[in-house]
Design an enzyme around this catalytic site. Sequence first.
Site, PDB file in Angstrom:
ATOM      1  N   GLY A 120       0.815  -1.212   0.000  1.00 21.75           N
ATOM      2  CA  GLY A 120       0.000   0.000   0.000  1.00 21.75           C
ATOM      3  C   GLY A 120       0.847   1.259   0.000  1.00 21.75           C
ATOM      4  N   ILE A 121       0.237   2.352   0.432  1.00 21.25           N
ATOM      5  CA  ILE A 121       0.908   3.650   0.474  1.00 21.25           C
ATOM      6  C   ILE A 121       1.113   4.023   1.932  1.00 21.25           C
ATOM      7  CG2 ILE A 121       0.597   6.108  -0.061  1.00 21.25           C
ATOM      8  CD1 ILE A 121      -0.843   5.407  -2.527  1.00 21.25           C
ATOM      9  N   GLY A 122       2.159   4.790   2.227  1.00 18.04           N
ATOM     10  CA  GLY A 122       2.338   5.286   3.581  1.00 18.04           C
ATOM     11  C   GLY A 122       3.668   4.853   4.162  1.00 18.04           C
ATOM     12  N   SER A 123       3.912   5.302   5.403  1.00 18.19           N
ATOM     13  CA  SER A 123       5.229   5.103   5.991  1.00 18.19           C
ATOM     14  C   SER A 123       5.509   3.630   6.268  1.00 18.19           C
ATOM     15  CB  SER A 123       5.350   5.909   7.284  1.00 18.19           C
ATOM     16  OG  SER A 123       4.414   5.435   8.229  1.00 18.19           O
ATOM     17  N   ILE A 124       4.486   2.873   6.679  1.00 14.92           N
ATOM     18  CA  ILE A 124       4.741   1.459   6.970  1.00 14.92           C
ATOM     19  C   ILE A 124       5.056   0.721   5.674  1.00 14.92           C
ATOM     20  CG2 ILE A 124       3.825  -0.649   7.975  1.00 14.92           C
ATOM     21  CD1 ILE A 124       2.070   1.042   9.776  1.00 14.92           C
ATOM     22  N   GLY A 159      -7.924  -0.857  -3.126  1.00 15.29           N
ATOM     23  CA  GLY A 159      -7.606  -2.204  -3.597  1.00 15.29           C
ATOM     24  C   GLY A 159      -7.379  -3.188  -2.474  1.00 15.29           C
ATOM     25  N   ASN A 178     -10.814   7.313   3.055  1.00 14.70           N
ATOM     26  CA  ASN A 178     -10.550   7.365   1.612  1.00 14.70           C
ATOM     27  C   ASN A 178     -11.300   6.311   0.797  1.00 14.70           C
ATOM     28  OD1 ASN A 178      -8.476   9.363   2.119  1.00 14.70           O
ATOM     29  ND2 ASN A 178      -7.238   7.659   2.861  1.00 14.70           N
ATOM     30  N   GLU A 188      -0.757  -1.939  -7.002  1.00 16.83           N
ATOM     31  CA  GLU A 188      -1.509  -0.824  -7.575  1.00 16.83           C
ATOM     32  C   GLU A 188      -0.605   0.351  -7.892  1.00 16.83           C
ATOM     33  OE1 GLU A 188      -5.558  -0.889  -4.835  1.00 16.83           O
ATOM     34  OE2 GLU A 188      -4.001   0.571  -4.478  1.00 16.83           O
TER      35      GLU A 188
END
Lengths: 533, 533
Positions: free
Chosen positions: A287-291, A406, A402, A312
Amino acid sequence: MKSSKVADTLLNTVIKDRIKRPSLLNKICDPQSLINHFQNGMYLGWSGFAGTGYPKMMPIALADHVEKNQLQGKMKYNLFVGASTGAETEDRWAGLDMIDRRYPHQVGRNLRKGINSDKIRFSDEHLSIFANELQYGYYTMNKEGNKRKLDIAIVEATEITEDGDIVPGASVGILPEILQMADKVIIELNTSLPSLRGLHDMVSIPLPPHTKPFPLSRVDDRIGVDAFPCNPDKIIGIVESQAPDATTDNDPEDEVSNAIAQHIVRFLEREVGAGRLPPSLLPLQSGIGSIANAVIGGISRSPFENITVWTEVLQDTFLDFFDNGKLKFASATSLRFSPAGFNRLFSNWPNYRDKLVLRNQSISNGAELVRRLGVIALNTPVEFDIYGHVNSTCVQGSKMLNGVGGSGDFLRNSKLSIVHAPSTRPTKTDEHGITSIVPFCSHIDHPEHDIDVVVTEQGLADLRGLCPRDRARTIIEKCSHPLYKPLLLDYYERAHTKGLKTFSSHEPHMLDKAFKMYQNLEEKGTMRISSWD
Amino acid sequence: MKSSKVADTLLNTVIKDRIKRPSLLNKICDPQSLINHFQNGMYLGWSGFAGTGYPKMMPIALADHVEKNQLQGKMKYNLFVGASTGAETEDRWAGLDMIDRRYPHQVGRNLRKGINSDKIRFSDEHLSIFANELQYGYYTMNKEGNKRKLDIAIVEATEITEDGDIVPGASVGILPEILQMADKVIIELNTSLPSLRGLHDMVSIPLPPHTKPFPLSRVDDRIGVDAFPCNPDKIIGIVESQAPDATTDNDPEDEVSNAIAQHIVRFLEREVGAGRLPPSLLPLQSGIGSIANAVIGGISRSPFENITVWTEVLQDTFLDFFDNGKLKFASATSLRFSPAGFNRLFSNWPNYRDKLVLRNQSISNGAELVRRLGVIALNTPVEFDIYGHVNSTCVQGSKMLNGVGGSGDFLRNSKLSIVHAPSTRPTKTDEHGITSIVPFCSHIDHPEHDIDVVVTEQGLADLRGLCPRDRARTIIEKCSHPLYKPLLLDYYERAHTKGLKTFSSHEPHMLDKAFKMYQNLEEKGTMRISSWD
C-alpha cells in the site's frame, strides 16, 4: 469549439511533436473554449489513480468558471475516477460544491468533509471491479439519455500516436474504459512529461458472456497495447498541459514502521526456510504510507533477490529497490512518485523502462491475476479486531477516510495477506488514546477469512489455520500494546466464559460491551477504559 | 492390510467390474482391516461436498471402533473436507469427540455443538481458496513429519479406470487435491451408484508461481479429466460401499420464499428490459434451502430460456428446470439431490449426462471464473444491516452455524450479487422476534461493497450506485417488516443527526446502541425494543 488562434500558437510548441496524427491537430484548443460542453448533472470520467495521471487544465478551468460566476452548487457532477487525483482539481471541486456523486475512492480534505456532511454522495468499491460495474451501467442507471454512457471523459495523455491512439501519463486506472464509454472526450496532452509510450499495457475487456481468460501468468507478461484507441469523432478538444502531478514527498520511515518491517522480513525469511515461499518470494503488493515504505525498504535491504512486484501504486522506495539490483520487475496501475522521484525516473528512463508496466486497474487489482500469481499482500488498515476482522475505511464506524481501494482485491485473493498497523495511535489528550486492536471493529471491510497475518510494532500474529478462539489469544498476546493487553484479554475471557454457558463460544462476544472503547473515546478522548463493567 | 478372504468374496460382486485395472484388485479389503493405520492426531482428508460423495464405510468403522473400545477423546483428528458430509459419519465423529480441528464448512448438530463449546477447533474459509491453502501447507504447518502432507485421504469413487484413475461419486470438492497431498489413500468404491464416469471435469492446479489461466469461458467448457490419477503405491485399501449419500428431501417452497422469488424474477425481467442482462440471463448461482428452491423454481416458470447455471450445489429443483427444457447446462461441484432426486437422475441418466459437469471447488467457486462468467449470485444470509453488510455465519455474533461456504466467492465476484431472507424469523415467544435487517450486523462476512441487491418478502432494494445513506433509506423502506420499520428508521435518523454534528455522516451509527436489539433478544426473547433511548 476549436480555436484556430490558440491552435496556431500551440502548433509552435512541443505539442505538435506529440500529436503524431495530423488530422487531430485541428482539435487543439484552450480549456475555456470547452466549458460550454459541461452542464449541471452530467456524468464525467477522469483519468488518474493515486494522485497521478489525472487531468488538470480542464478541471481547473471549470473550477475558475464556477468561482468567477458564483455557480457553487449549480454545476454539480457525477464524477468517476479510478482512484484519487490531485488537490488542485478534485478537492477544489469539492470545496466549490461541484461534486454530487463520486466513486470509488478519493483523497482530499474538502472531499472528505463533503462526504461526511451529506454534500457528496460517495460510495467506495473494490477498485478491481469498479470499471466493470461502470460498464455494466450500474452507476448510470438513472442518467438522462443513454443509460450506459458517460457524458464526457477527460484524460491526460503524453502522446497521441500515428493511429490516433492515446498514450497515458503516469497512471492507467480506468482510462481505457472511460474512453470507450464517453460520448465526448477531452485530451490533456501533458508536455511537461516525456512521452511515456511503452510504459503502459492496456486491454479492452469484453463484458460477460464474452469475457476471456487474461493470458498473463508472469508479472512482466504483456497482453495489450501501449496506446489505447479513441474514436476521433468523440474528441471535442485537445488541451495542452504543462502542470505536473501534484504529488508530495513520501512519508518517511520511523521507529514504529521499521519495527513492523523487521517483523515482516523475519516472517518472510521463515516462510522461505519452511519451503512455503520460494527464495525470490512471490510478487509483492504494498500500500501507500510510511509502513508500506518501511516494509519495502526492509525487504530491499534483506537477502531476498530477483523480487517482483504486482501492485496498484509504486512509491519512491521502489526506485531504490530497482537501483540496488534486487527488484527485477514491477507491475502497477500508477506511478506515485514524489517530484524528486519523477525526476529520478525520467532522468534515468532507459534504466527503468524495461522493468515497469502500468495496466488497467481491472488487471492490476484483478481477482484472477492476484490469485494466479500468488501475491503477497501488505496493507495498513484503520484497525483490526481480536478475531482478525479489518476496518480499512470508516473511523469510529461512521466517518469515511478514503475508501476500501484495492485492499479487498489483494487481501481476499493473495497467497499471503498481511495487515500492519501501529498498535496504538495518539489522540489530543493521550498519546496512546487509540488502540488499533479492538474487540469488534467499528466497521468491517475485510472479514476474518481474508487475513493470514497481522503485525504491529509489538509483534506478528500468524493466524493461518487457527480457529477464532486461538486467533484472539494470539493477536492479543503478540500484537496488542501493553497498555491495552489486559483490557483486551479481559474482554475475550469474559466473552468466552459467557459463550461457553450458552453454546456460543465459537467467536465469543459481549455485544453490549463490544463498542465500549469507542464510547469512551468519544466521551473521554481515550479508548483506555477503566474496566468492562 | 489386504484380506484375501474378503477380496475373494467381493470379487464375485459388481466391484470387479468397477475396478478396471487388474493390479488394483488385490487392494480390496474390509474397513476394519485398515483401522490400524489411524492414529490419534492424524491429518485426514475426505472427499465430499454438501452431503454427497463422502466416504461412509471407513468413517463408520472408525466410529464403531472408538465406541466399542471407549476411545472417545483418544482418537481425535484434524479433518479436512471440501464442505459438509453426512450425519452418520462426521457428525457421529463429533459426538464421539473424534474431531480436533475441522475446516472449512460443516453441517451437523453435534458438530455445531462441539464448535460452540470449545471441543472442536473450527475455522470457516472461502471454499474457492481452501484447497490452495491446504496445498500451501497453511493447515499442516505444525504437523509432525512432512509439513505439506495429509496422513490419509479417504475418498468415495464409482469406478477405477484402466489407468487406475479415480472416478468420484456425486461431488468433487477437494478430492483431486487430497489425492495429491495424502501419504496414504483409501478408496471407497460405491456400487450402489452407477459409474458416474463422464460427469466430472477435474484439474490439477499448479501452485504459484506456476499457475496458469483456467482456459474456461463457458459453463460447459471442459478443461480437465473425468478420472483423477492416484499413485497406486499410496492406495492402502479399496473398500466396497453400498451406502447411499444420506440426503433428505429439499426444503419446500412456502409463501415467504415464493414472494421473494417473485421479487427477484421481476427484477431480472427489468434488467433484461434495460439491456443490462441478456434474455437468457447470465449463469446462475444459487444456495441451498427453501428460498433458493423457490427462486430457481420461479425462474424456471418465467419466460427466460436457454438458462445456464454456474454454482456449487444442484438441488432437485434443477431437475425440473432441465425437464421443462429451459435449463441448458449446469456446472457445480456437488449434486445434492434427495433420494427421489437421485433416482430420477440415474433412471434418466442419458437425458442429463451431457448437461451436467462437476468440477473441483477451486474452479466451481473460483474468483477467476465467477468474475469472468458474470455470474448472478443468490444467497440466503443470517441477517443483513441497513447499509448492506451481511452476516452469513454467526448467530448473534458468537455462535457458528455452518460457515461462510461459497457465499463470499460468489457475492464478491459476481456480476449481480443478491441476498435474500425472510424479513423476520420467529423466536419461542414472538413469531416476529428476530428481524433479518439490523442496524449493525452482529458478525460481518460480506462487506457493503459486495452486495448489489437485498430482498425480503416485503420487497427488493436495488443498492447499485447508492451511497450508504441512500442505501439505508432504501433497505428500510423496501425490505423491512412493518413491525421493525419505524425502529430501524428511527435508528438511522438519530444516527444521521448525530453524524451531521460531528462530520461523520457517511455511514452514520450510534455505536452505543447499534447492538441494542440483540441485548433485548437475549433478555426478552424478541428484538422488538420499545425505543432507542
